[in-house]
Design an enzyme around this catalytic site. Structure first.
Site, PDB file in Angstrom:
ATOM      1  N   ARG A 206      -7.005  12.704  -3.063  1.00 21.11           N
ATOM      2  CA  ARG A 206      -7.374  13.712  -2.086  1.00 21.11           C
ATOM      3  C   ARG A 206      -6.961  15.098  -2.574  1.00 21.11           C
ATOM      4  O   ARG A 206      -6.059  15.231  -3.395  1.00 21.11           O
ATOM      5  CB  ARG A 206      -6.702  13.434  -0.739  1.00 21.11           C
ATOM      6  CG  ARG A 206      -7.057  12.099  -0.117  1.00 21.11           C
ATOM      7  CD  ARG A 206      -6.301  11.900   1.184  1.00 21.11           C
ATOM      8  NE  ARG A 206      -6.620  10.639   1.822  1.00 21.11           N
ATOM      9  CZ  ARG A 206      -5.978   9.495   1.617  1.00 21.11           C
ATOM     10  NH1 ARG A 206      -4.957   9.469   0.750  1.00 21.11           N
ATOM     11  NH2 ARG A 206      -6.333   8.387   2.235  1.00 21.11           N
ATOM     12  N   LYS A 231      -1.528  10.752   2.978  1.00 22.17           N
ATOM     13  CA  LYS A 231      -2.081  10.778   4.336  1.00 22.17           C
ATOM     14  C   LYS A 231      -1.645   9.553   5.125  1.00 22.17           C
ATOM     15  O   LYS A 231      -1.414   9.631   6.342  1.00 22.17           O
ATOM     16  CB  LYS A 231      -3.607  10.852   4.261  1.00 22.17           C
ATOM     17  CG  LYS A 231      -4.299  10.913   5.620  1.00 22.17           C
ATOM     18  CD  LYS A 231      -5.793  10.975   5.451  1.00 22.17           C
ATOM     19  CE  LYS A 231      -6.502  11.002   6.803  1.00 22.17           C
ATOM     20  NZ  LYS A 231      -7.980  11.035   6.650  1.00 22.17           N
ATOM     21  N   HIS A 299     -14.546  17.121  -0.890  1.00 22.85           N
ATOM     22  CA  HIS A 299     -14.138  15.763  -0.520  1.00 22.85           C
ATOM     23  C   HIS A 299     -15.127  14.727  -1.032  1.00 22.85           C
ATOM     24  O   HIS A 299     -14.777  13.550  -1.176  1.00 22.85           O
ATOM     25  CB  HIS A 299     -14.000  15.641   0.996  1.00 22.85           C
ATOM     26  CG  HIS A 299     -13.309  14.387   1.428  1.00 22.85           C
ATOM     27  ND1 HIS A 299     -11.979  14.132   1.160  1.00 22.85           N
ATOM     28  CD2 HIS A 299     -13.766  13.291   2.096  1.00 22.85           C
ATOM     29  CE1 HIS A 299     -11.642  12.955   1.649  1.00 22.85           C
ATOM     30  NE2 HIS A 299     -12.711  12.427   2.223  1.00 22.85           N
ATOM     31  N   ARG A 302     -14.111  12.511  -3.937  1.00 26.73           N
ATOM     32  CA  ARG A 302     -13.383  11.266  -3.666  1.00 26.73           C
ATOM     33  C   ARG A 302     -14.371  10.113  -3.487  1.00 26.73           C
ATOM     34  O   ARG A 302     -14.126   9.005  -3.960  1.00 26.73           O
ATOM     35  CB  ARG A 302     -12.502  11.442  -2.433  1.00 26.73           C
ATOM     36  CG  ARG A 302     -11.684  10.214  -2.039  1.00 26.73           C
ATOM     37  CD  ARG A 302     -10.576  10.639  -1.089  1.00 26.73           C
ATOM     38  NE  ARG A 302      -9.977   9.535  -0.357  1.00 26.73           N
ATOM     39  CZ  ARG A 302      -9.017   8.743  -0.819  1.00 26.73           C
ATOM     40  NH1 ARG A 302      -8.560   8.916  -2.056  1.00 26.73           N
ATOM     41  NH2 ARG A 302      -8.520   7.784  -0.072  1.00 26.73           N
ATOM     42  N   HIS A 325      -6.611   3.305  -0.027  1.00 23.00           N
ATOM     43  CA  HIS A 325      -7.213   2.786   1.202  1.00 23.00           C
ATOM     44  C   HIS A 325      -6.565   1.456   1.571  1.00 23.00           C
ATOM     45  O   HIS A 325      -6.540   0.523   0.787  1.00 23.00           O
ATOM     46  CB  HIS A 325      -8.722   2.570   1.012  1.00 23.00           C
ATOM     47  CG  HIS A 325      -9.497   3.837   0.950  1.00 23.00           C
ATOM     48  ND1 HIS A 325      -9.936   4.375  -0.241  1.00 23.00           N
ATOM     49  CD2 HIS A 325      -9.903   4.685   1.916  1.00 23.00           C
ATOM     50  CE1 HIS A 325     -10.590   5.497   0.003  1.00 23.00           C
ATOM     51  NE2 HIS A 325     -10.579   5.705   1.307  1.00 23.00           N
ATOM     52  N   TYR A 334     -16.383   4.913   1.776  1.00 23.29           N
ATOM     53  CA  TYR A 334     -16.247   5.870   0.687  1.00 23.29           C
ATOM     54  C   TYR A 334     -16.999   5.421  -0.564  1.00 23.29           C
ATOM     55  O   TYR A 334     -16.986   6.105  -1.571  1.00 23.29           O
ATOM     56  CB  TYR A 334     -14.765   6.059   0.333  1.00 23.29           C
ATOM     57  CG  TYR A 334     -14.049   7.034   1.216  1.00 23.29           C
ATOM     58  CD1 TYR A 334     -13.861   8.351   0.821  1.00 23.29           C
ATOM     59  CD2 TYR A 334     -13.573   6.644   2.451  1.00 23.29           C
ATOM     60  CE1 TYR A 334     -13.201   9.254   1.638  1.00 23.29           C
ATOM     61  CE2 TYR A 334     -12.903   7.535   3.271  1.00 23.29           C
ATOM     62  CZ  TYR A 334     -12.727   8.845   2.856  1.00 23.29           C
ATOM     63  OH  TYR A 334     -12.069   9.722   3.674  1.00 23.29           O
TER      64      TYR A 334
END
Length: 347
Positions: A206, A231, A299, A302, A325, A334
């Site tokens: 990120r 995150k 973003h 990613r 993740h 994603y």
């Protein structure tokens, strides 16, 4: 017992019952006062009464201020949530007491926001903030009798999943624009951004993780970089490809110890300029694709990097270990594999 006193054009109801604190409230009509008193007396008789006086005396605006000081300040997204709080404080509901706000009020607010063109995800986030505020007020601020009106509101469906992939031509023009020393208008290139973008494409990290990465957490001999306080709240060990190690090896060491000693604001500016420059160069070269780079966000790198991990043959568990993740359903959001690449595998 309940008593009712007319005060001007309004009616004050008072409920007195042995063993309970006196309750009083003013209404616009005697009928409303009688109905309220009947509910209070019934709850007292059943032993389930909880005073609503504090929630009736606390405005949404005041509650938002307290929430910001006690809850928001501890969140990683505090800056963004603080802005959302200010938006709520400008709404018509801000002057209302917590106890007076109903689900219908929030449903009307939801519809108004959607009519103004706000994204469903934005509206959901605003309602989520108010929901947690009510939960906090009931559990931690002593407003036990306060019900959460957000529970009665249907949330707008938010589908934020993106399938944006970076084409080879887009990547070539973008990286060339990032490497350009200047745009001829006095805007010099941010020397950290080209390497940062390339590392994002290699690691699927990120933006915030890359900007906070420190040299003390990079071990080029082992080929591992540790990302702190992600995150998800955990540290993550990111395996470095040969390309990643080459990018990092070519960077100068900053005095402060950061791998990329630049800011999110500076990165945003450099990104916007590079995209605009790449589009301009593409059109100058005769490019005809009107959608070339127009909807690309940082973003999306990613997304692109995660998809490339699968194209390299990693399974979902391996890819998740790289990207961080924890939920494979989120990992799928994603990941967008090119159909033409899958067709080649099928033979």
């Amino acid at each position: 017992m309940a008593t009712f006193v007319k005060r001007g054009r309004r009616w004050q109801a008072k409920v007195r019952k042995e063993g309970w604190p006196q309750q009083s409230k003013i209404f616009s009509s005697r009928a409303e006062a009688v109905d309220w008193a009947a509910v209070i007396e019934s709850e007292m008789a059943r032993g389930i009464f909880v005073s609503r006086s504090e929630s009736e005396a606390t405005s949404l605006s005041a509650a938002l201020d307290r929430y910001k000081e006690e809850v928001t300040v501890h969140k990683k997204s505090s800056d963004q949530e603080s802005k959302t709080i200010e938006v709520w404080k400008r709404s018509d509901l801000a002057v209302r007491s917590l106890a007076s706000i109903r689900g219908s009020d929030l449903a009307a607010y939801r519809d108004q926001c959607l009519k103004q063109g706000l994204a469903p995800a934005t509206v959901r986030n605003r309602l989520a903030l108010i929901s947690h505020l009510y939960t906090t007020a009931a559990r931690e601020w002593g407003m036990e009798g306060l019900s959460n009106p957000v529970r009665a509101v249907k949330k707008p469906r938010a589908d934020n999943a993106r399938s944006r992939r970076l084409s080879q031509e887009e990547e070539r023009y973008l990286l060339a624009a990032l490497d350009d020393p200047g745009d001829g208008a006095g805007n010099r290139r941010n020397i950290w951004v080209p390497s940062l973008v390339r590392l994002a494409l290699e690691t699927a990290a990120r933006q915030s993780e890359l900007l906070s990465m420190a040299w003390r957490d990079v071990d080029l001999s082992r080929g591992v970089a540790t990302v702190r306080d992600t995150k998800n709240g955990d540290d993550r060990h990111v395996p470095l490809s040969n390309a990643s190690k080459s990018i990092l090896s070519g960077l100068p060491r900053s005095v402060g110890g950061k791998v990329f000693p630049t800011t999110a604001s500076a990165l945003k500016q450099s990104w916007a300029r590079a995209v605009a420059r790449a589009i301009r160069n593409y059109k100058t070269a005769g490019g005809k694709d009107e959608g070339f780079l127009l909807d690309l966000r940082f973003h999306d790198l990613r997304h692109e990097a995660t998809s490339r991990l699968f194209e390299k043959g990693l399974n979902p568990m391996e890819a998740g270990a790289v990207t961080g993740h924890k939920d494979l359903r989120m990992l799928k959001r994603y990941t967008h594999l090119r159909a033409e690449d899958l067709a080649k595998k099928l033979g």
